[in-house]
Design a protein around this motif. Sequence first.
Motif, mmCIF file in Angstrom:
data_model
loop_
_atom_site.group_PDB
_atom_site.id
_atom_site.type_symbol
_atom_site.label_atom_id
_atom_site.label_comp_id
_atom_site.label_asym_id
_atom_site.label_seq_id
_atom_site.Cartn_x
_atom_site.Cartn_y
_atom_site.Cartn_z
ATOM 1 N N MET A 57 -10.223 27.413 -21.419
ATOM 2 C CA MET A 57 -10.442 26.657 -20.420
ATOM 3 C C MET A 57 -10.151 25.331 -21.062
ATOM 4 S SD MET A 57 -11.081 25.731 -17.143
ATOM 5 C CE MET A 57 -11.616 27.550 -16.843
ATOM 6 N N ALA A 58 -9.677 24.268 -20.294
ATOM 7 C CA ALA A 58 -9.415 23.152 -20.749
ATOM 8 C C ALA A 58 -10.439 22.284 -20.535
ATOM 9 C CB ALA A 58 -8.357 22.210 -19.597
ATOM 10 N N HIS A 59 -10.652 21.005 -21.235
ATOM 11 C CA HIS A 59 -11.757 20.230 -21.223
ATOM 12 C C HIS A 59 -11.805 19.360 -19.872
ATOM 13 C CE1 HIS A 59 -11.329 19.269 -26.006
ATOM 14 N NE2 HIS A 59 -11.624 20.640 -25.630
ATOM 15 N N ALA A 60 -12.853 18.937 -19.567
ATOM 16 C CA ALA A 60 -13.120 18.618 -18.238
ATOM 17 C C ALA A 60 -12.231 17.424 -18.196
ATOM 18 C CB ALA A 60 -14.536 17.774 -18.268
ATOM 19 N N ALA A 61 -12.118 16.818 -16.717
ATOM 20 C CA ALA A 61 -11.544 15.515 -16.255
ATOM 21 C C ALA A 61 -12.225 14.510 -16.787
ATOM 22 C CB ALA A 61 -11.588 15.725 -14.876
ATOM 23 N N ASP B 280 -1.576 28.264 -10.787
ATOM 24 C CA ASP B 280 -2.808 29.050 -11.634
ATOM 25 C C ASP B 280 -2.867 28.522 -12.902
ATOM 26 O OD1 ASP B 280 -3.454 30.211 -9.225
ATOM 27 O OD2 ASP B 280 -2.681 32.176 -9.672
ATOM 28 N N LEU B 281 -1.700 28.517 -13.591
ATOM 29 C CA LEU B 281 -1.850 28.236 -15.067
ATOM 30 C C LEU B 281 -2.242 26.702 -15.206
ATOM 31 C CD1 LEU B 281 1.740 29.449 -16.111
ATOM 32 C CD2 LEU B 281 -0.195 30.080 -16.807
ATOM 33 N N THR B 282 -1.945 25.996 -14.171
ATOM 34 C CA THR B 282 -2.745 24.338 -14.176
ATOM 35 C C THR B 282 -4.269 24.640 -14.350
ATOM 36 O OG1 THR B 282 -0.717 23.676 -13.291
ATOM 37 C CG2 THR B 282 -2.660 22.171 -13.325
ATOM 38 N N ALA B 283 -4.718 25.510 -13.266
ATOM 39 C CA ALA B 283 -5.922 25.742 -13.143
ATOM 40 C C ALA B 283 -6.714 26.175 -14.480
ATOM 41 C CB ALA B 283 -6.362 26.403 -11.824
ATOM 42 N N ARG B 284 -5.999 27.018 -14.884
ATOM 43 C CA ARG B 284 -6.701 27.792 -16.221
ATOM 44 C C ARG B 284 -6.783 26.974 -17.320
ATOM 45 N NH1 ARG B 284 -7.598 33.088 -15.405
ATOM 46 N NH2 ARG B 284 -6.391 34.161 -13.620
ATOM 47 N N HIS B 285 -5.606 26.216 -17.620
ATOM 48 C CA HIS B 285 -5.410 25.772 -18.893
ATOM 49 C C HIS B 285 -5.503 24.082 -19.108
ATOM 50 C CE1 HIS B 285 -4.751 29.698 -20.487
ATOM 51 N NE2 HIS B 285 -3.904 29.872 -19.679
ATOM 52 N N ALA B 286 -5.304 23.333 -18.040
ATOM 53 C CA ALA B 286 -4.921 22.084 -18.017
ATOM 54 C C ALA B 286 -5.888 20.859 -17.795
ATOM 55 C CB ALA B 286 -3.733 21.554 -16.918
ATOM 56 N N ASP B 287 -5.877 19.716 -18.405
ATOM 57 C CA ASP B 287 -6.821 18.863 -18.382
ATOM 58 C C ASP B 287 -6.287 17.779 -16.979
ATOM 59 O OD1 ASP B 287 -8.312 19.104 -20.695
ATOM 60 O OD2 ASP B 287 -6.592 18.763 -21.695
ATOM 61 N N ALA B 288 -5.283 17.764 -16.832
ATOM 62 C CA ALA B 288 -4.787 17.009 -15.574
ATOM 63 C C ALA B 288 -3.555 17.596 -14.994
ATOM 64 C CB ALA B 288 -4.298 15.585 -16.153
ATOM 65 N N TRP B 289 -3.230 17.426 -13.461
ATOM 66 C CA TRP B 289 -2.182 17.855 -12.817
ATOM 67 C C TRP B 289 -1.389 16.765 -12.281
ATOM 68 C CZ3 TRP B 289 -2.439 17.624 -7.177
ATOM 69 C CH2 TRP B 289 -1.484 18.633 -6.610
ATOM 70 N N ALA C 103 -13.245 19.472 -9.427
ATOM 71 C CA ALA C 103 -13.554 18.265 -10.074
ATOM 72 C C ALA C 103 -13.466 17.893 -11.361
ATOM 73 C CB ALA C 103 -15.004 18.120 -10.007
ATOM 74 N N THR C 104 -12.982 19.228 -12.502
ATOM 75 C CA THR C 104 -12.934 19.040 -13.685
ATOM 76 C C THR C 104 -11.333 18.781 -14.217
ATOM 77 O OG1 THR C 104 -12.812 21.281 -14.092
ATOM 78 C CG2 THR C 104 -14.860 20.487 -14.280
ATOM 79 N N LEU C 105 -10.571 18.763 -13.286
ATOM 80 C CA LEU C 105 -9.173 18.870 -13.274
ATOM 81 C C LEU C 105 -8.889 17.292 -12.876
ATOM 82 C CD1 LEU C 105 -6.528 20.234 -14.044
ATOM 83 C CD2 LEU C 105 -6.275 21.147 -12.018
ATOM 84 N N ALA C 106 -8.208 16.414 -13.702
ATOM 85 C CA ALA C 106 -7.766 15.005 -13.274
ATOM 86 C C ALA C 106 -6.610 15.325 -12.361
ATOM 87 C CB ALA C 106 -7.569 14.308 -14.583
ATOM 88 N N ILE C 107 -6.387 14.328 -11.547
ATOM 89 C CA ILE C 107 -5.014 14.428 -10.393
ATOM 90 C C ILE C 107 -4.460 13.220 -10.825
ATOM 91 C CG2 ILE C 107 -4.194 14.367 -8.154
ATOM 92 C CD1 ILE C 107 -6.179 16.946 -8.930
#
Length: 315
Positions: free
Chosen positions: A1-5, A194-203, A234-238
Amino acid sequence: MAHAANDDRPMRVGIVLPIAESDGGANGIYSYPAVREVGVAAERAGLDSIWVFDHLLFRFGGETTGIHECWTILAAVAEATTRVELGTIVMCTGFRNAALLAKMAATLDHVSGGRLILGIGAGWHDPEFEAFGYPTDHKVSRFEEALTVITDLVRHGRADLAGTYVTARDVVLLPPARPDMPILVASKGPRMMDLTARHADAWNVAWFGLPDPRLAGRRADLAAACARVGRDPATLAITVGIEVRYPDAEGAPAPDPDDHSPFLTGPPDEIAAGLRAHAAAGADHAIAVLTPCTPATVAAFAEAVTLFRSDVPGA
Protein backbone atom coordinates in the motif's frame (compact mmCIF):
# COMPACT_ATOMS: atom_id res chain seq x y z
CA MET A 1 0.00 0.00 0.00
CA ALA A 2 1.23 3.47 -0.84
CA HIS A 3 1.83 6.11 1.76
CA ALA A 4 -0.96 8.49 2.76
CA ALA A 5 -1.87 11.59 0.81
CA ASN A 6 0.14 14.67 1.58
CA ASP A 7 -1.57 16.56 4.42
CA ASP A 8 -4.02 19.38 5.04
CA ARG A 9 -2.05 22.01 3.14
CA PRO A 10 -4.01 24.23 0.73
CA MET A 11 -4.05 23.17 -2.91
CA ARG A 12 -0.62 23.50 -4.47
CA VAL A 13 -0.21 24.98 -7.95
CA GLY A 14 2.43 24.34 -10.59
CA ILE A 15 3.07 24.62 -14.33
CA VAL A 16 4.29 22.35 -17.11
CA LEU A 17 7.56 23.41 -18.71
CA PRO A 18 7.43 24.22 -22.46
CA ILE A 19 9.56 21.44 -23.95
CA ALA A 20 7.47 20.43 -26.99
CA GLU A 21 7.52 21.88 -30.49
CA SER A 22 3.85 22.78 -30.06
CA ASP A 23 4.88 25.13 -27.24
CA GLY A 24 6.55 27.45 -29.77
CA GLY A 25 9.95 29.04 -29.39
CA ALA A 26 12.62 29.95 -31.91
CA ASN A 27 13.06 27.45 -34.74
CA GLY A 28 9.96 25.59 -33.61
CA ILE A 29 11.06 24.49 -30.13
CA TYR A 30 12.32 26.19 -26.99
CA SER A 31 16.05 26.08 -26.39
CA TYR A 32 17.14 24.74 -23.01
CA PRO A 33 18.09 28.25 -21.79
CA ALA A 34 14.51 29.36 -22.56
CA VAL A 35 13.04 26.34 -20.75
CA ARG A 36 15.35 27.01 -17.81
CA GLU A 37 14.24 30.65 -17.73
CA VAL A 38 10.61 29.56 -17.39
CA GLY A 39 11.45 27.12 -14.59
CA VAL A 40 13.45 29.70 -12.67
CA ALA A 41 10.67 32.28 -13.20
CA ALA A 42 8.13 29.83 -11.76
CA GLU A 43 10.25 29.31 -8.65
CA ARG A 44 10.88 33.01 -8.17
CA ALA A 45 7.17 33.75 -8.60
CA GLY A 46 6.33 31.42 -5.72
CA LEU A 47 4.70 28.57 -7.63
CA ASP A 48 4.85 25.19 -5.94
CA SER A 49 5.99 22.90 -8.74
CA ILE A 50 7.25 22.51 -12.30
CA TRP A 51 6.46 19.49 -14.47
CA VAL A 52 7.51 17.81 -17.72
CA PHE A 53 5.68 15.63 -20.24
CA ASP A 54 7.33 12.39 -21.36
CA HIS A 55 7.03 11.92 -25.11
CA LEU A 56 9.48 11.07 -27.88
CA LEU A 57 7.61 12.58 -30.81
CA PHE A 58 4.07 13.40 -31.88
CA ARG A 59 2.60 12.18 -35.15
CA PHE A 60 -0.92 13.25 -36.08
CA GLY A 61 -2.45 13.34 -39.55
CA GLY A 62 0.87 12.61 -41.22
CA GLU A 63 2.65 15.51 -39.48
CA THR A 64 5.49 14.84 -37.06
CA THR A 65 6.52 17.28 -34.34
CA GLY A 66 9.21 17.00 -31.69
CA ILE A 67 9.89 17.36 -28.00
CA HIS A 68 12.95 17.41 -25.73
CA GLU A 69 13.69 14.26 -23.73
CA CYS A 70 12.04 15.11 -20.45
CA TRP A 71 14.31 13.42 -17.90
CA THR A 72 17.40 15.21 -19.17
CA ILE A 73 15.55 18.52 -18.97
CA LEU A 74 14.26 17.80 -15.46
CA ALA A 75 17.71 16.86 -14.18
CA ALA A 76 19.12 20.11 -15.55
CA VAL A 77 16.30 22.19 -14.05
CA ALA A 78 16.82 20.42 -10.72
CA GLU A 79 20.25 22.01 -10.58
CA ALA A 80 18.90 25.40 -11.70
CA THR A 81 16.28 25.58 -8.90
CA THR A 82 16.27 25.07 -5.16
CA ARG A 83 12.69 25.01 -3.85
CA VAL A 84 10.00 23.98 -6.35
CA GLU A 85 8.85 20.40 -6.54
CA LEU A 86 9.83 18.61 -9.75
CA GLY A 87 7.22 16.38 -11.33
CA THR A 88 6.80 14.08 -14.31
CA ILE A 89 3.36 14.05 -15.89
CA VAL A 90 3.99 11.29 -16.61
CA MET A 91 6.97 9.03 -17.34
CA CYS A 92 5.97 6.26 -19.75
CA THR A 93 7.08 2.95 -18.23
CA GLY A 94 7.13 1.48 -21.73
CA PHE A 95 10.11 3.65 -22.71
CA ARG A 96 12.58 2.65 -19.97
CA ASN A 97 13.53 -0.43 -18.02
CA ALA A 98 11.50 -0.30 -14.79
CA ALA A 99 14.38 -0.92 -12.38
CA LEU A 100 16.55 1.60 -14.19
CA LEU A 101 13.74 4.17 -14.03
CA ALA A 102 13.52 3.69 -10.26
CA LYS A 103 17.29 4.23 -10.01
CA MET A 104 17.07 7.34 -12.19
CA ALA A 105 14.30 8.67 -9.96
CA ALA A 106 16.26 8.01 -6.77
CA THR A 107 19.29 9.81 -8.22
CA LEU A 108 17.36 12.85 -9.41
CA ASP A 109 15.63 13.04 -6.04
CA HIS A 110 19.05 13.08 -4.35
CA VAL A 111 20.30 15.74 -6.77
CA SER A 112 17.28 17.95 -6.09
CA GLY A 113 17.32 17.58 -2.33
CA GLY A 114 14.15 15.48 -2.15
CA ARG A 115 11.91 17.43 -4.54
CA LEU A 116 10.83 14.77 -7.05
CA ILE A 117 7.26 13.63 -7.63
CA LEU A 118 7.58 10.49 -9.76
CA GLY A 119 4.58 10.44 -12.06
CA ILE A 120 4.25 7.31 -14.20
CA GLY A 121 1.78 5.93 -16.73
CA ALA A 122 1.31 3.31 -19.42
CA GLY A 123 1.62 5.62 -22.45
CA TRP A 124 -0.92 6.02 -25.22
CA HIS A 125 0.55 7.50 -28.43
CA ASP A 126 1.35 4.46 -30.59
CA PRO A 127 3.32 6.34 -33.30
CA GLU A 128 6.13 7.17 -30.86
CA PHE A 129 6.25 3.58 -29.58
CA GLU A 130 6.50 2.33 -33.16
CA ALA A 131 9.06 4.91 -34.28
CA PHE A 132 11.43 4.13 -31.39
CA GLY A 133 10.92 0.37 -31.50
CA TYR A 134 8.81 -0.18 -28.37
CA PRO A 135 5.94 -2.71 -28.32
CA THR A 136 2.43 -1.26 -28.36
CA ASP A 137 0.54 -4.28 -27.04
CA HIS A 138 -0.63 -5.05 -23.49
CA LYS A 139 0.19 -1.57 -22.23
CA VAL A 140 -1.64 -1.96 -18.92
CA SER A 141 -0.20 -5.41 -18.19
CA ARG A 142 3.29 -4.12 -18.93
CA PHE A 143 2.62 -1.11 -16.71
CA GLU A 144 1.40 -3.30 -13.84
CA GLU A 145 4.66 -5.25 -13.80
CA ALA A 146 6.76 -2.10 -14.11
CA LEU A 147 4.81 -0.47 -11.28
CA THR A 148 5.48 -3.48 -9.06
CA VAL A 149 9.23 -3.19 -9.60
CA ILE A 150 9.30 0.60 -9.21
CA THR A 151 7.27 0.67 -6.00
CA ASP A 152 9.22 -2.22 -4.47
CA LEU A 153 12.52 -0.49 -5.19
CA VAL A 154 11.42 2.97 -4.01
CA ARG A 155 9.58 1.78 -0.90
CA HIS A 156 11.73 -1.19 0.13
CA GLY A 157 15.01 -0.89 -1.78
CA ARG A 158 14.76 -4.31 -3.40
CA ALA A 159 12.77 -6.00 -6.17
CA ASP A 160 12.63 -9.47 -7.66
CA LEU A 161 10.16 -10.18 -10.46
CA ALA A 162 10.11 -12.65 -13.31
CA GLY A 163 7.11 -11.25 -15.12
CA THR A 164 5.68 -11.81 -18.54
CA TYR A 165 7.04 -8.47 -19.73
CA VAL A 166 9.34 -7.13 -16.99
CA THR A 167 12.24 -8.91 -15.33
CA ALA A 168 14.14 -7.71 -12.27
CA ARG A 169 16.44 -10.28 -10.69
CA ASP A 170 17.32 -9.51 -7.08
CA VAL A 171 17.72 -5.79 -7.83
CA VAL A 172 18.93 -3.61 -4.96
CA LEU A 173 18.65 0.16 -5.08
CA LEU A 174 21.87 1.69 -3.72
CA PRO A 175 22.01 4.47 -2.76
CA PRO A 176 18.43 3.94 -1.63
CA ALA A 177 15.53 6.10 -2.73
CA ARG A 178 13.72 8.39 -0.33
CA PRO A 179 11.07 5.86 0.77
CA ASP A 180 8.32 8.48 0.93
CA MET A 181 9.08 9.90 -2.52
CA PRO A 182 5.59 10.41 -3.96
CA ILE A 183 4.57 8.04 -6.76
CA LEU A 184 1.81 9.47 -8.93
CA VAL A 185 -0.18 7.49 -11.50
CA ALA A 186 -2.20 8.94 -14.37
CA SER A 187 -5.17 6.69 -15.05
CA LYS A 188 -8.75 6.52 -16.25
CA GLY A 189 -9.67 2.93 -17.21
CA PRO A 190 -10.85 0.41 -14.57
CA ARG A 191 -7.62 -1.62 -14.46
CA MET A 192 -5.42 1.47 -14.28
CA MET A 193 -7.70 2.97 -11.64
CA ASP A 194 -7.39 -0.18 -9.53
CA LEU A 195 -3.60 -0.08 -9.81
CA THR A 196 -3.67 3.57 -8.77
CA ALA A 197 -5.84 2.82 -5.77
CA ARG A 198 -3.62 -0.09 -4.70
CA HIS A 199 -0.18 1.46 -5.09
CA ALA A 200 -0.05 5.22 -5.74
CA ASP A 201 0.36 8.20 -3.44
CA ALA A 202 -1.29 10.51 -5.96
CA TRP A 203 -3.56 10.32 -8.99
CA ASN A 204 -3.59 12.58 -12.04
CA VAL A 205 -6.56 13.44 -14.19
CA ALA A 206 -6.45 15.93 -17.08
CA TRP A 207 -7.23 18.23 -18.95
CA PHE A 208 -9.79 20.73 -17.73
CA GLY A 209 -10.83 24.34 -17.53
CA LEU A 210 -13.35 24.61 -14.71
CA PRO A 211 -14.46 21.47 -12.88
CA ASP A 212 -17.14 19.78 -14.97
CA PRO A 213 -19.22 16.58 -15.10
CA ARG A 214 -16.36 14.72 -16.79
CA LEU A 215 -14.10 15.47 -13.81
CA ALA A 216 -16.84 14.45 -11.39
CA GLY A 217 -17.24 11.19 -13.29
CA ARG A 218 -13.52 10.42 -13.12
CA ARG A 219 -13.52 11.18 -9.40
CA ALA A 220 -16.44 8.77 -8.96
CA ASP A 221 -14.52 6.12 -10.89
CA LEU A 222 -11.54 6.58 -8.58
CA ALA A 223 -13.75 6.32 -5.51
CA ALA A 224 -15.17 3.08 -6.87
CA ALA A 225 -11.66 1.73 -7.46
CA CYS A 226 -10.70 2.61 -3.88
CA ALA A 227 -13.77 0.77 -2.65
CA ARG A 228 -12.85 -2.30 -4.70
CA VAL A 229 -9.35 -2.51 -3.20
CA GLY A 230 -10.30 -1.40 0.31
CA ARG A 231 -8.51 1.94 0.29
CA ASP A 232 -9.65 5.13 2.00
CA PRO A 233 -9.82 7.63 -0.90
CA ALA A 234 -8.79 10.41 1.49
CA THR A 235 -5.30 8.85 1.56
CA LEU A 236 -4.82 9.38 -2.19
CA ALA A 237 -3.80 12.88 -3.33
CA ILE A 238 -5.68 14.29 -6.32
CA THR A 239 -3.75 16.20 -9.00
CA VAL A 240 -5.69 17.90 -11.79
CA GLY A 241 -4.25 19.11 -15.08
CA ILE A 242 -5.72 22.40 -16.26
CA GLU A 243 -5.21 24.51 -19.36
CA VAL A 244 -4.72 28.27 -18.98
CA ARG A 245 -4.59 30.42 -22.09
CA TYR A 246 -3.34 33.96 -22.64
CA PRO A 247 -4.55 34.74 -26.18
CA ASP A 248 -3.28 38.33 -26.11
CA ALA A 249 0.22 37.49 -24.89
CA GLU A 250 3.24 37.75 -27.15
CA GLY A 251 3.77 34.43 -28.88
CA ALA A 252 0.18 33.23 -28.46
CA PRO A 253 -0.92 30.92 -31.28
CA ALA A 254 -3.73 31.91 -33.58
CA PRO A 255 -7.12 30.60 -32.41
CA ASP A 256 -8.04 27.20 -33.81
CA PRO A 257 -11.76 27.06 -34.63
CA ASP A 258 -11.68 23.26 -34.38
CA ASP A 259 -10.24 23.28 -30.85
CA HIS A 260 -13.03 22.79 -28.34
CA SER A 261 -10.94 21.71 -25.34
CA PRO A 262 -11.80 23.40 -22.04
CA PHE A 263 -9.50 26.03 -20.56
CA LEU A 264 -9.27 28.95 -18.16
CA THR A 265 -8.58 32.43 -19.45
CA GLY A 266 -9.12 36.08 -18.55
CA PRO A 267 -7.67 38.45 -15.96
CA PRO A 268 -6.00 37.13 -12.80
CA ASP A 269 -9.17 37.25 -10.70
CA GLU A 270 -11.02 34.99 -13.17
CA ILE A 271 -8.21 32.47 -13.26
CA ALA A 272 -8.00 32.62 -9.45
CA ALA A 273 -11.72 31.82 -9.35
CA GLY A 274 -11.03 28.75 -11.48
CA LEU A 275 -8.32 27.62 -9.08
CA ARG A 276 -10.69 28.11 -6.15
CA ALA A 277 -13.27 25.96 -7.94
CA HIS A 278 -10.78 23.11 -8.31
CA ALA A 279 -9.72 23.42 -4.68
CA ALA A 280 -13.37 23.31 -3.64
CA ALA A 281 -13.84 20.20 -5.80
CA GLY A 282 -11.11 18.43 -3.82
CA ALA A 283 -7.93 18.90 -5.84
CA ASP A 284 -4.71 18.74 -3.84
CA HIS A 285 -2.48 19.98 -6.66
CA ALA A 286 -3.36 21.89 -9.85
CA ILE A 287 -0.90 21.49 -12.75
CA ALA A 288 -1.31 24.14 -15.42
CA VAL A 289 -0.31 24.16 -19.06
CA LEU A 290 0.13 27.82 -19.97
CA THR A 291 -0.38 28.87 -23.59
CA PRO A 292 1.93 30.49 -24.42
CA CYS A 293 4.38 29.58 -21.66
CA THR A 294 6.87 32.40 -21.16
CA PRO A 295 8.28 34.27 -18.17
CA ALA A 296 5.60 36.93 -18.83
CA THR A 297 2.70 34.48 -18.70
CA VAL A 298 4.26 32.75 -15.69
CA ALA A 299 4.17 36.14 -13.93
CA ALA A 300 0.54 36.67 -14.95
CA PHE A 301 -0.41 33.20 -13.73
CA ALA A 302 1.49 33.75 -10.47
CA GLU A 303 -0.62 36.86 -9.88
CA ALA A 304 -3.73 34.67 -10.14
CA VAL A 305 -2.19 32.13 -7.77
CA THR A 306 -1.48 34.90 -5.25
CA LEU A 307 -5.14 35.98 -5.41
CA PHE A 308 -6.23 32.37 -4.99
CA ARG A 309 -3.99 31.93 -1.95
CA SER A 310 -5.21 35.16 -0.38
CA ASP A 311 -8.66 33.59 -0.04
CA VAL A 312 -7.42 30.26 1.34
CA PRO A 313 -6.91 29.99 5.12
CA GLY A 314 -3.38 28.87 5.95
CA ALA A 315 -2.03 29.42 2.45
